[in-house]
Design an enzyme around this catalytic site. Structure first.
Site, PDB file in Angstrom:
ATOM      1  N   ARG A  52       0.868  -1.176   0.000  1.00 38.83           N
ATOM      2  CA  ARG A  52       0.000   0.000   0.000  1.00 38.83           C
ATOM      3  C   ARG A  52       0.905   1.227   0.000  1.00 38.83           C
ATOM      4  NH1 ARG A  52       2.459   1.847   3.673  1.00 38.83           N
ATOM      5  NH2 ARG A  52       0.885   3.456   3.874  1.00 38.83           N
ATOM      6  N   GLY A  53       0.274   2.406  -0.056  1.00 37.22           N
ATOM      7  CA  GLY A  53       1.075   3.619  -0.214  1.00 37.22           C
ATOM      8  C   GLY A  53       1.198   3.898  -1.710  1.00 37.22           C
ATOM      9  N   GLN A 198      -2.084   2.479  10.191  1.00 38.44           N
ATOM     10  CA  GLN A 198      -0.785   2.483   9.488  1.00 38.44           C
ATOM     11  C   GLN A 198       0.285   3.236  10.279  1.00 38.44           C
ATOM     12  OE1 GLN A 198      -3.745   3.055   8.009  1.00 38.44           O
ATOM     13  NE2 GLN A 198      -3.734   2.543   5.838  1.00 38.44           N
ATOM     14  N   ASP A 239      -1.893  10.796  -2.000  1.00 35.77           N
ATOM     15  CA  ASP A 239      -2.275   9.727  -2.930  1.00 35.77           C
ATOM     16  C   ASP A 239      -2.644  10.285  -4.291  1.00 35.77           C
ATOM     17  OD1 ASP A 239      -2.732   8.465  -0.148  1.00 35.77           O
ATOM     18  OD2 ASP A 239      -2.625   6.822  -1.588  1.00 35.77           O
ATOM     19  N   ASN A 249      -5.206  12.556   0.742  1.00 38.25           N
ATOM     20  CA  ASN A 249      -4.333  11.652   1.504  1.00 38.25           C
ATOM     21  C   ASN A 249      -5.210  10.899   2.507  1.00 38.25           C
ATOM     22  OD1 ASN A 249      -1.612  10.687   2.102  1.00 38.25           O
ATOM     23  ND2 ASN A 249      -1.822  11.744   4.047  1.00 38.25           N
TER      24      ASN A 249
END
Ligand code: MRU
Length: 360
Positions: A52-53, A198, A239, A249
């Site tokens: 992810r990210g 996260q 993002d 984000n």
């Protein structure tokens, strides 16, 4: 700081031709590598958030498309595999960007040449991401050096925008790693980032590994820490950044930006150019991923015996809504920290970035 022997989030071995990723759903309790060996495995890794990210999602998808072409390099399969990968997560624009980079690299080639060219491009994108994140670190370090601070430089971050979210360095955490390496007394407030945590699970883990002092705080305590003067700046990742400088984000970013503005604390967003959606005029147009309500209604961790356990938090049949991202309007953002330099979060600022990037 990151030698080639150090950890990275996705490794490619040219001898065995294997792509392996850290399964981030198991962190911080277990560090396990996962071999991705089919299009389905690549899609599963992205949609279940083993990776992810924004930058890492893009690079993983690039390798996924290269793998798909090694099985069938026809135009039809290229289009189908790209569409399947694109559907895995909606918000991070790096996914679309990386797939397009691969498509452009192979579209004029004969089918027999496509798999090799796609793999070469995926490897190049991976190397570029590392270099870009390191430059973001250097440019962000200039901003950190300019801050008036006490004996400690207190940076607040949200979600995970460190090397686990990219390949190495990260975006928001790259300036922190650079500051630490330069001997600045940096300390990070890590907001836990409910519902998937996260911050707690990933950011605190990677900062601890690097020896950077950090403290996990509940998301809801961040405004109070800012009011008390215990935060010198906030740095987050993105993002998708719209052409007017609005930033999408992890959900909760907007509240931090509001609190930072109210306390006159600089709010920085660190991102590579691949996170800018030039076709998106403003943040309202950005698709916000809505994830399973179960993520809000439950929590996972280790039990007393060290076994991974998921427990329900709410009364049976409770309803929950789980938007995974939010939009921070550009006027709340002090600066966009990129591999090309630091720019105003505005249409003009992004046009300047484009001019620098294209050498115009
Ligand atoms: O849902 P996630 O964990 O993929 O969300 C990640 C973020 O919101 C990060 O802050 C963003 O991708 C920037 S990563 C360098």
């Amino acid at each position: 700081m990151f030698s080639t022997d150090d950890l990275c989030s996705l490794r490619w071995d040219p001898v065995s031709e294997k792509v392996e990723v850290i399964d981030q759903t198991l962190l911080p309790h277990a560090l396990r590598w996962c071999h991705l060996d089919s299009l389905q495995a690549f899609c599963h890794a992205i949609s279940t958030m083993q990776v992810r990210g924004a930058p890492l999602i893009g690079i993983t998808a690039a390798f996924g498309l290269a793998h798909a072409l090694s099985e069938d390099a026809s135009d039809e399969h290229l289009a189908r595999a790209a569409a399947t990968l694109l559907a895995t997560r909606p918000t991070a624009v790096n996914l679309r960007w990386a797939l397009e980079e691969i498509r452009v690299a192979v579209r004029h080639l004969a089918p027999a040449e496509r798999a090799g060219a796609a793999l070469e491009k995926a490897c190049a994108l991976r190397e570029e991401d590392i270099a870009n994140c390191e430059r973001i670190g250097d440019n962000g370090l200039q901003l950190l050096r300019a801050l008036p601070t006490g004996d400690r430089l207190n940076v607040m971050t949200h979600c995970n925008a460190g090397w686990l979210a990219a390949i190495q360095w990260g975006t928001a955490l790259a300036p922190v790693y650079k500051a630490h390496a330069a001997g600045l007394p940096v300390h990070v407030w890590v907001s836990e980032t409910r519902p998937r945590n996260q911050g707690t699970n990933l950011t605190a883990w990677e900062l601890q590994r690097a020896g950077v002092p950090c403290t996990i705080v509940a998301d809801n305590s961040c405004g109070q820490l800012m009011r008390q003067g215990r935060v010198d700046c906030v740095i987050v990742g993105s993002d998708r950044t719209a052409a007017n400088g609005d930033v999408c984000n992890k959900v909760g970013t907007y509240l931090k930006a509001l609190a930072a503005q109210a306390s006159s604390i600089p709010f920085y967003v660190a991102l590579p150019e691949s996170t800018i959606d030039w076709d998106c005029p403003d943040g309202e147009q950005i698709p916000i991923e809505e994830r399973d309500a179960a993520e809000v209604l439950s929590i996972a961790g280790l039990d007393a015996g060290g076994e991974l356990l998921e427990v329900n938090l709410a009364a049976a049949h409770s309803q929950a809504l789980n938007p995974a991202f939010d939009v921070t309007p550009s006027w709340l953002v002090q600066s966009l920290v990129t591999e090309h330099g630091n720019f105003a979060a505005s249409e003009e600022g992004l046009q300047k970035l484009r001019a620098v990037a294209t050498g115009a």
